[in-house]
Design a protein around this motif. Structure first.
Motif, PDB file in Angstrom:
ATOM      1  N   LYS A  13      -9.532  18.667  -4.700  1.00 45.53           N
ATOM      2  CA  LYS A  13      -8.681  18.789  -5.875  1.00 45.53           C
ATOM      3  C   LYS A  13      -7.348  18.071  -5.669  1.00 45.53           C
ATOM      4  N   ILE A  14      -7.322  17.097  -4.751  1.00 46.04           N
ATOM      5  CA  ILE A  14      -6.130  16.311  -4.519  1.00 46.04           C
ATOM      6  C   ILE A  14      -6.446  14.860  -4.843  1.00 46.04           C
ATOM      7  N   SER A  15      -5.644  14.257  -5.699  1.00 49.57           N
ATOM      8  CA  SER A  15      -5.871  12.872  -6.079  1.00 49.57           C
ATOM      9  C   SER A  15      -4.539  12.151  -6.149  1.00 49.57           C
ATOM     10  N   ALA A  16      -4.601  10.824  -6.232  1.00 48.29           N
ATOM     11  CA  ALA A  16      -3.378  10.039  -6.292  1.00 48.29           C
ATOM     12  C   ALA A  16      -3.618   8.779  -7.097  1.00 48.29           C
ATOM     13  N   SER A  17      -2.527   8.232  -7.605  1.00 43.00           N
ATOM     14  CA  SER A  17      -2.586   6.974  -8.343  1.00 43.00           C
ATOM     15  C   SER A  17      -1.501   6.049  -7.826  1.00 43.00           C
ATOM     16  N   PHE A  18      -1.695   4.757  -8.080  1.00 42.05           N
ATOM     17  CA  PHE A  18      -0.777   3.721  -7.606  1.00 42.05           C
ATOM     18  C   PHE A  18      -0.596   2.804  -8.798  1.00 42.05           C
ATOM     19  N   ASN A  19       0.600   2.734  -9.355  1.00 41.62           N
ATOM     20  CA  ASN A  19       0.701   2.083 -10.654  1.00 41.62           C
ATOM     21  C   ASN A  19       0.565   0.580 -10.574  1.00 41.62           C
ATOM     22  N   GLU A  20       0.334  -0.044 -11.712  1.00 39.47           N
ATOM     23  CA  GLU A  20      -0.005  -1.467 -11.772  1.00 39.47           C
ATOM     24  C   GLU A  20       1.059  -2.348 -11.131  1.00 39.47           C
ATOM     25  N   LYS A  21       2.294  -1.994 -11.325  1.00 39.24           N
ATOM     26  CA  LYS A  21       3.360  -2.820 -10.763  1.00 39.24           C
ATOM     27  C   LYS A  21       3.573  -2.524  -9.287  1.00 39.24           C
ATOM     28  N   LYS A  22       2.800  -1.576  -8.777  1.00 40.94           N
ATOM     29  CA  LYS A  22       2.782  -1.273  -7.351  1.00 40.94           C
ATOM     30  C   LYS A  22       4.149  -0.870  -6.821  1.00 40.94           C
ATOM     31  N   GLN A  23       4.862  -0.146  -7.641  1.00 43.35           N
ATOM     32  CA  GLN A  23       6.139   0.348  -7.149  1.00 43.35           C
ATOM     33  C   GLN A  23       6.226   1.863  -7.228  1.00 43.35           C
ATOM     34  N   SER A  74       0.839  -1.187   0.000  1.00 49.33           N
ATOM     35  CA  SER A  74       0.000   0.000   0.000  1.00 49.33           C
ATOM     36  C   SER A  74       0.877   1.241   0.000  1.00 49.33           C
ATOM     37  N   VAL A  75       0.271   2.359  -0.374  1.00 51.06           N
ATOM     38  CA  VAL A  75       0.959   3.654  -0.338  1.00 51.06           C
ATOM     39  C   VAL A  75       0.078   4.632   0.427  1.00 51.06           C
ATOM     40  N   HIS A  76       0.694   5.373   1.316  1.00 52.31           N
ATOM     41  CA  HIS A  76      -0.030   6.362   2.124  1.00 52.31           C
ATOM     42  C   HIS A  76       0.530   7.731   1.815  1.00 52.31           C
ATOM     43  N   TRP A  77      -0.335   8.723   1.754  1.00 57.88           N
ATOM     44  CA  TRP A  77       0.095  10.101   1.564  1.00 57.88           C
ATOM     45  C   TRP A  77      -0.327  10.958   2.748  1.00 57.88           C
ATOM     46  N   TYR A  78       0.623  11.779   3.220  1.00 54.95           N
ATOM     47  CA  TYR A  78       0.396  12.661   4.362  1.00 54.95           C
ATOM     48  C   TYR A  78       0.902  14.053   4.011  1.00 54.95           C
ATOM     49  N   ARG A  79       0.326  15.035   4.676  1.00 60.61           N
ATOM     50  CA  ARG A  79       0.818  16.402   4.571  1.00 60.61           C
ATOM     51  C   ARG A  79       1.160  16.872   5.982  1.00 60.61           C
ATOM     52  N   GLN A  80       2.295  17.551   6.086  1.00 60.66           N
ATOM     53  CA  GLN A  80       2.728  18.053   7.392  1.00 60.66           C
ATOM     54  C   GLN A  80       3.049  19.529   7.267  1.00 60.66           C
ATOM     55  N   LYS A  81       2.430  20.321   8.126  1.00 62.56           N
ATOM     56  CA  LYS A  81       2.753  21.741   8.178  1.00 62.56           C
ATOM     57  C   LYS A  81       3.797  21.935   9.268  1.00 62.56           C
ATOM     58  N   LEU A 138      -4.448   1.041  -2.013  1.00 61.42           N
ATOM     59  CA  LEU A 138      -4.198  -0.343  -1.637  1.00 61.42           C
ATOM     60  C   LEU A 138      -3.941  -1.263  -2.815  1.00 61.42           C
ATOM     61  N   LYS A 139      -4.411  -0.894  -3.955  1.00 64.50           N
ATOM     62  CA  LYS A 139      -4.316  -1.821  -5.081  1.00 64.50           C
ATOM     63  C   LYS A 139      -3.609  -1.176  -6.251  1.00 64.50           C
ATOM     64  N   GLY A 140      -2.819  -1.991  -6.943  1.00 64.74           N
ATOM     65  CA  GLY A 140      -2.216  -1.507  -8.166  1.00 64.74           C
ATOM     66  C   GLY A 140      -3.281  -1.048  -9.130  1.00 64.74           C
ATOM     67  N   GLY A 141      -3.071   0.096  -9.745  1.00 68.05           N
ATOM     68  CA  GLY A 141      -4.039   0.645 -10.668  1.00 68.05           C
ATOM     69  C   GLY A 141      -5.081   1.527  -9.999  1.00 68.05           C
ATOM     70  N   GLU A 142      -5.055   1.571  -8.672  1.00 67.26           N
ATOM     71  CA  GLU A 142      -6.063   2.352  -7.962  1.00 67.26           C
ATOM     72  C   GLU A 142      -5.800   3.850  -8.097  1.00 67.26           C
ATOM     73  N   GLN A 143      -6.867   4.592  -8.184  1.00 65.96           N
ATOM     74  CA  GLN A 143      -6.788   6.044  -8.151  1.00 65.96           C
ATOM     75  C   GLN A 143      -7.814   6.536  -7.152  1.00 65.96           C
ATOM     76  N   LYS A 144      -7.446   7.565  -6.420  1.00 63.58           N
ATOM     77  CA  LYS A 144      -8.360   8.127  -5.432  1.00 63.58           C
ATOM     78  C   LYS A 144      -8.261   9.625  -5.467  1.00 63.58           C
TER      79      LYS A 144
END
Lengths: 107, 114
Positions: A59-69, A30-37, A49-55
């Motif tokens: 106006k903030i989004s993220a993707s996780f590529n198929e090979k999950k790296q 899995s990949v987690h994204w955080y922001r710190q001030k 959590l899954k390869g290919g997932e986008q969330k």
């Protein structure tokens, strides 16, 4: 092993877009994204959590590529409140954070 | 509801002394994590508890560092014979289950070893 984030820093004008990348030498669970001030604790943005997932939300989004790296965080039409340091955290039975990307949004 | 709390917020100690840092997780969260963060760096994983047991302590830098969570709630990070290089912000986080859940971070304890 710590993930690699790029760029290290970015300066934007309000309303501009930015992309922050996070890569690992190994496949991830899995990949987690955080922001710190400055002077504050990291605040959760999203988990992928899954390869290919986008969330996304707002106006903030993220993707996780198929090979999950690799994962990318997309900030569109940036606002002043987006300023801070963005960290990706990569999970393979433990959690490793990148060194961070310092984002500054100017009026 | 209350978030993750950590005490003390600041700790200044002398080289060679023993310190304890406390973390109160969000009520009901079974997973608890300790990290330390140096200036300009991301959080560095130290240890992960699932309930009372340390599920992964691979991030503890050496045997001067130890952490406990005897009742599956509050956790204490213990550092013996502190060194100047231990100076950092020590962050605690908790989540409802494990790594695939959102981690909620506490405000941290800033440790300064003189």
């Amino acid at each position: 092993q710590q993930p690699v984030q790029s760029p290290q820093a970015v300066i934007l004008r309000e309303g501009e877009d930015a992309v922050i990348n996070c890569s690992s030498s190994k496949a991830l669970y899995s990949v987690h994204w955080y922001r710190q001030k400055h002077g504050e604790a990291p605040v959760f943005l999203m988990i992928l959590l899954k390869g290919g997932e986008q969330k996304g939300h707002d106006k903030i989004s993220a993707s996780f590529n198929e090979k999950k790296q690799q994962s990318s965080l997309y900030l569109t039409a940036s606002q002043l409140s987006y300023s801070g340091t963005y960290f990706c955290g990569t999970e393979r039975n433990d959690m490793r954070f990148g060194a961070g990307t310092r984002l500054t949004v100017k009026p | 509801g209350a978030g993750v709390s950590q005490t003390p917020s600041n700790k200044v100690t002398e080289k060679g002394k023993y310190v304890e840092l406390r973390c109160d997780p969000i009520s009901g969260h079974t997973a608890l994590y300790w990290y330390r963060q140096s200036l300009g760096q991301g959080p560095e994983f130290l240890i992960y508890f699932q309930g009372t047991g340390a599920a992964d302590d691979s991030g503890l830098p050496n045997d001067r560092f130890f952490a406990v969570r005897p009742e599956g709630s509050v956790s204490t990070l213990k550092i013996q014979r502190t060194e100047r290089g231990d100076s950092a912000v020590y962050l605690c986080a908790s989540s409802s289950a494990g790594f695939t859940d959102t981690q909620y971070f506490g405000p941290g304890t800033r440790l300064t070893v003189l």
